[in-house]
Scaffold this motif. Structure first.
Motif, PDB file in Angstrom:
ATOM      1  N   GLN A  99       0.832  -1.211   0.000  1.00 42.48           N
ATOM      2  CA  GLN A  99       0.000   0.000   0.000  1.00 42.48           C
ATOM      3  C   GLN A  99       0.865   1.260   0.000  1.00 42.48           C
ATOM      4  OE1 GLN A  99      -0.278  -2.485   2.310  1.00 42.48           O
ATOM      5  NE2 GLN A  99      -2.151  -3.477   1.620  1.00 42.48           N
ATOM      6  N   GLU A 100       1.951   1.243   0.760  1.00 40.57           N
ATOM      7  CA  GLU A 100       2.832   2.411   0.793  1.00 40.57           C
ATOM      8  C   GLU A 100       3.506   2.623  -0.553  1.00 40.57           C
ATOM      9  OE1 GLU A 100       4.382   2.775   5.370  1.00 40.57           O
ATOM     10  OE2 GLU A 100       5.094   1.057   4.205  1.00 40.57           O
ATOM     11  N   SER A 104       1.433   4.523  -3.056  1.00 46.74           N
ATOM     12  CA  SER A 104       1.152   5.926  -2.734  1.00 46.74           C
ATOM     13  C   SER A 104       2.232   6.829  -3.303  1.00 46.74           C
ATOM     14  CB  SER A 104       1.054   6.113  -1.218  1.00 46.74           C
ATOM     15  OG  SER A 104       0.003   5.372  -0.687  1.00 46.74           O
ATOM     16  N   ASP A 148       1.929   9.684  -4.300  1.00 46.94           N
ATOM     17  CA  ASP A 148       1.666  11.086  -4.003  1.00 46.94           C
ATOM     18  C   ASP A 148       2.184  11.498  -2.625  1.00 46.94           C
ATOM     19  OD1 ASP A 148      -0.150   9.656  -2.509  1.00 46.94           O
ATOM     20  OD2 ASP A 148      -1.836  10.969  -2.945  1.00 46.94           O
ATOM     21  N   THR A 149       3.051  10.707  -2.022  1.00 44.23           N
ATOM     22  CA  THR A 149       3.593  11.071  -0.720  1.00 44.23           C
ATOM     23  C   THR A 149       5.064  10.712  -0.602  1.00 44.23           C
ATOM     24  OG1 THR A 149       3.314  10.864   1.671  1.00 44.23           O
ATOM     25  CG2 THR A 149       2.934   8.892   0.392  1.00 44.23           C
ATOM     26  N   HIS A 157       4.786   9.614   6.956  1.00 41.26           N
ATOM     27  CA  HIS A 157       4.184   9.955   5.668  1.00 41.26           C
ATOM     28  C   HIS A 157       3.853  11.444   5.589  1.00 41.26           C
ATOM     29  CE1 HIS A 157       3.378   5.707   6.440  1.00 41.26           C
ATOM     30  NE2 HIS A 157       3.524   5.550   5.140  1.00 41.26           N
ATOM     31  N   LYS A 184      -1.420  17.612   0.647  1.00 41.86           N
ATOM     32  CA  LYS A 184      -2.207  16.891  -0.365  1.00 41.86           C
ATOM     33  C   LYS A 184      -2.550  17.767  -1.556  1.00 41.86           C
ATOM     34  CE  LYS A 184      -4.088  13.489   2.830  1.00 41.86           C
ATOM     35  NZ  LYS A 184      -5.269  12.996   3.548  1.00 41.86           N
TER      36      LYS A 184
END
Length: 136
Positions: free
Chosen positions: A54-55, A58, A60-61, A72, A107
């Protein structure tokens, strides 16, 4: 570098094709004379070893890995900046702002980073000076 050593290091994971993310990496490397940080793209093999699926999805981070713990978004940025020491230690003040508020701004930037700063066609290729900082 052996796996045991890697798990004890401070690794900054970033989107390898994002110009903003690569600029952040460049800024940290130029301010890290003690070689405190290593860097790896979220799309790379080091991310596969140290991060959950899952990480890794991501993109976008920014994710900061420190001795088995991950941070994060804005928490990662604050940990990294404060780890640089010196004038960057002032970033510790950011912890007084609740994480959900800090992450709202994070974000917004993350969502628009490609349109505002551009995107590479492939992950960064390290210069000779950067090779000791970058992991696959």
């Amino acid at each position: 570098m052996e796996n045991v050593d890697l798990k004890m290091r401070n690794v900054v994971f970033f989107d390898g094709v994002c110009h903003l993310c690569n600029g952040f990496v460049d800024a940290i490397i130029s301010r890290d004379p003690n070689h405190r940080f290593l860097f790896a793209p979220l799309q790379g093999t080091t991310a596969e070893e140290l991060l959950s699926p899952q990480e890794r999805e991501s993109l976008d981070t920014v994710i900061y890995y420190e001795a088995g713990k991950t941070y994060h978004r804005s928490a990662a940025v604050l940990k990294i900046l404060s780890g640089l020491g010196g004038v960057y230690g002032v970033s510790r003040i950011g912890w007084i702002i609740p994480g959900f508020i800090r992450d709202i701004l994070y974000k917004i930037v993350a969502k628009n980073r490609y349109s505002w700063f551009g995107k590479r066609d492939f992950c960064r290729l390290p210069t000779a000076n950067e090779r000791s900082y970058l992991l696959p």
